[in-house]
Design an enzyme around this catalytic site. Structure first.
Site, PDB file in Angstrom:
ATOM      1  N   ASP A 170      34.592 -25.122 -86.715  1.00 47.83           N
ATOM      2  CA  ASP A 170      35.130 -25.519 -85.421  1.00 47.83           C
ATOM      3  C   ASP A 170      35.829 -26.876 -85.552  1.00 47.83           C
ATOM      4  OD1 ASP A 170      35.185 -25.251 -82.415  1.00 47.83           O
ATOM      5  OD2 ASP A 170      33.994 -27.090 -82.569  1.00 47.83           O
ATOM      6  N   GLU A 176      39.243 -23.648 -88.081  1.00 50.70           N
ATOM      7  CA  GLU A 176      40.014 -23.759 -86.850  1.00 50.70           C
ATOM      8  C   GLU A 176      40.865 -25.004 -87.067  1.00 50.70           C
ATOM      9  OE1 GLU A 176      39.284 -23.751 -82.057  1.00 50.70           O
ATOM     10  OE2 GLU A 176      38.059 -25.117 -83.267  1.00 50.70           O
TER      11      GLU A 176
END
Length: 716
Positions: free
Chosen positions: A363, A399
């Site tokens: 993330d 990401e």
């Protein structure tokens, strides 16, 4: 002058004197008839070990860790073992203006804890967890929070993996399935009710059978690290459902276990991995090393902040009483510090070695590559991963954006890393749903996004292609809503993205209009076909193959209810069959393979990849840049799966079109205009006449043809 405060100590019970021990491994480890403790702090003057009863309710003893090696405090407790419950207290300066927030009145959780003991009655944000005084933030809060704090339990366990092995599926043949453990089986009737929404529920035969029927090769699990829901959510009766608010980087989230017994979450998660591996399915974890659950300068002191705030977090050089917030969640973990980097690496290795996971999705990945001057694709974290023997063969997926300066880094991660490609998402949505898009942009995305990856000598498989993910509209909502409908999040619909490139097909939300429903179904099939036939590594969002809707909520991070739970009773069986057919087709033919295409013809005169207009002629610059046309074709002379040439034809217009075919015989492998994707269409090699030269490419559809072998004539 620095302020030092010492709270009253409990009377020490009969506890063996702490020995020096050793400064490794970090955390608590059982060895040599006792437990070794090693805790990092570069700026503390003293760290204390606090021992509790088995429930974590009563502090029995508090003793200083007797030794310090560099920036690691350590000690060895003879006679102790697995099951010991403990916390930490840190002595040091209270100087928020210098970045130091030591407060010995606050019990702190070991960052390397392998199991976390929740306070009796559950965690409450109303307890005195703030290190600072609420009315005077520059002052220390002197209320003891140990009764309401999380503690660590010493772990020393093993698991019989029974010969479990990693599937090691290459990216070239991978199909990822992003899924939330709880939402996936909470309403799945074939799973026993007591197991629904748990690791055991996902390991149940009914759940695994769906994954196998679909044909995915890996599940990409939304965060399963132990978490805390933010105070704002708790105050509104909501929870952090997605899980991007980590409390324990080494602990499986206990809410997803079917038993509350100590150690149950660890073993149940291991059994899930073991079961999926037996089915040939990899397990990838979404991990959140960019921030912690402690929030910004107004947040709580639970662990890292109290142990060494100035080392664990990035602080503005000219305002060290605040936090650099590149995560959007209040703080940013500072992997520039070697011990912070060590924690991340220890956590990754632990999940690979002790839980057998196959990969990680990071993330807000750029945070992990941020140095002093911004993102560094050859930074310390990437170098550590590259050389780590435990992580070899482990899938690393980024990401590739955060909200800090120059935070958008799509295509800029090191070789060997895969990245979520939002260019693919947005271009595909725009092409099919009426957005601004050229055929040239669409071709780039279909062919691996060479503009992002090829120039950096990275293979097309490192592009993780997706149409929908947990973050945003589901596939069904993408064609059902023009606007977000996030009222249930209690933020006055201000949260979530406003730019969704969606189209409601003429009616906002649910409808019984057969024409609208037919159009929505056709667009979903076209979008899925684009995803699963494109070059790169496809990722499907769980439920999209079933027509799952979230009622137009494009940010349901706090909705642990029917909004996010997949409603299997309303599953679109036809769409499921179609998606499974597409995945099987991809595996069999792999239209665009794991190498870059050149457009150069071979000895037979066949180009490995040639882009065509509807008249069968090659594209020219004016055709590529035409923003009005939505018709294009790709002749694939060298499919990734080998075999005969393929012809991919796309019609994004709202009316049928005639497409001129290359010579020879052709067989339809896919026609997305048909609900099941199958077609009996076939043209023999010797067919002649105007009708045989053209294919009727229906509106808003994608067709894949396979060349038939030339007939063999009689010997002469």
């Amino acid at each position: 002058m620095d302020r030092l405060n010492t709270p009253t100590r409990p009377a020490a019970p009969a506890l063996a004197p702490l020995q020096e021990g050793r400064p490794w491994p970090m955390g608590a480890s059982v060895r040599d008839g006792g437990v070794n403790f090693a805790v990092f702090s570069a700026h503390a003057t003293q760290l204390e070990l606090c021992v509790f009863d088995a429930e974590g309710s009563v502090e029995l003893a508090r003793v200083p860790l007797p030794a310090r090696s560099g920036n690691v405090f350590h000690g060895f407790l003879p006679g102790a073992g697995a099951g010991l419950v403990y916390g930490l207290r840190a002595q040091g300066p209270w100087r928020p203006d210098r970045g130091h927030r030591f407060n010995p009145y606050k019990l702190l959780l070991d960052p390397w804890a392998r199991e976390i003991v929740a306070p009796a009655g559950g965690f409450s944000w109303q307890a005195p967890h703030m290190g600072h005084d609420a009315e005077h933030p520059a002052d220390m809060d002197t209320r003891d929070n140990s009764r309401w704090a999380h503690k660590a339990r010493v772990v020393h366990d093993s698991f019989d993996w029974q010969g479990d092995t990693h599937p090691r599926t290459p990216l070239a043949t991978s199909v990822l399935y992003e899924v939330h453990v709880r939402s996936f089986t909470k309403l799945l009737a074939g799973v026993p009710e007591a197991l629904r929404g748990t690791y055991a529920g996902m390991a149940h035969d009914t759940a695994v059978a769906h994954l196998q029927r679909l044909g995915v090769t890996a599940v990409s699990l939304l965060p399963v690290h132990q978490l805390l829901s933010e105070a704002r959510l708790v105050d509104h009766g909501l929870v952090n459902h997605w899980g991007y608010n980590t409390l324990g980087f080494f602990c499986p989230e206990p809410r997803y276990a079917s038993s509350a017994e100590p150690g149950a979450a660890r073993d149940e998660f291991r059994r899930l991995v073991q079961r999926l591996h037996a089915a040939g399915i990899e397990v990838i974890l979404d991990v959140v090393y960019n921030h912690t659950c402690e929030g910004d300068e107004r947040g709580a002191t639970l662990s890292w902040r109290g142990l060494d705030n100035a080392s664990w977090y990035r602080l503005p050089p000219d305002a060290k009483d605040r936090f650099e917030n590149f995560s959007g969640c209040g703080n940013t973990v500072d992997v520039r510090h070697p011990r912070v980097l060590q924690m991340v690496m220890d956590s990754l290795r632990y999940w690979v070695q002790d839980f057998h996971v196959d990969g990680f999705r990071f993330d807000l990945g750029p945070v992990l590559g941020r140095g002093d001057q911004g993102f560094e694709r050859d930074g310390p974290f990437f170098k550590a991963v590259l050389q780590d023997p435990v992580l070899q063969g482990t899938k690393m997926i980024a990401e590739p954006w955060d909200i800090g300066p120059d935070g958008y880094q799509v295509g800029n991660f090191p070789r060997g890393w895969a990245e979520w490609n939002d260019h693919f998402r947005d271009t595909t949505r725009a092409f099919w749903l009426g957005g601004d898009c050229t055929r040239g942009e669409m071709a780039l995305r279909l062919a691996g996004s060479s503009d992002l990856f090829q120039s950096r000598q990275r293979p097309p498989t490192e592009s993780i292609n997706y149409i929908a993910s947990h973050d945003g509209f589901t596939l069904a909502d993408l064609v059902s809503y023009d606007l977000k409908h996030n009222q249930a999040n209690l933020e006055d619909n201000r949260d979530g993205h406003g730019h969704n490139l969606s189209w409601n097909c003429g009616w906002e939300g649910p409808t019984t209009d057969p024409q609208v429903l037919a159009l929505r179904a056709r667009l979903q099939r076209a979008l899925l076909a684009t995803l699963l036939l494109a070059q790169g590594t496809p990722m499907l969002a769980a439920g999209d193959e079933l027509g799952h809707s979230q009622g137009g909520n494009n940010n349901p991070y706090c909705q642990d209810n029917a909004i996010t739970w997949i409603d299997w009773s309303r599953a679109d069986a036809s769409l499921l069959d179609y998606t499974a057919h597409l995945i099987a087709l991809r595996k069999r033919l792999l239209p665009l393979g794991p190498r870059w295409y050149t457009g150069v013809a071979d000895a037979r005169g066949l180009a490995d990849l040639a882009w065509l207009r509807r008249v069968g002629e090659p594209m020219t610059p004016e055709h590529w840049d035409n923003r009005m046309s939505r018709i294009m074709g790709a002749f694939i002379g060298a499919p990734g799966g080998g075999g005969a040439p393929l012809l991919l034809m796309i019609n994004g217009r709202n009316m049928d079109a005639s497409f001129r075919l290359p010579p020879g015989g052709w067989l339809a492998e896919l026609d997305s205009a048909n609900p099941d994707g199958r077609s009996p269409w076939r043209r023999a090699a010797q067919a002649a006449g105007p009708a045989a030269d053209h294919f009727n490419l229906r509106a808003r559809s994608l067709v894949l043809l396979r060349a038939l072998p030339e007939p063999v004539g009689p010997a002469r």
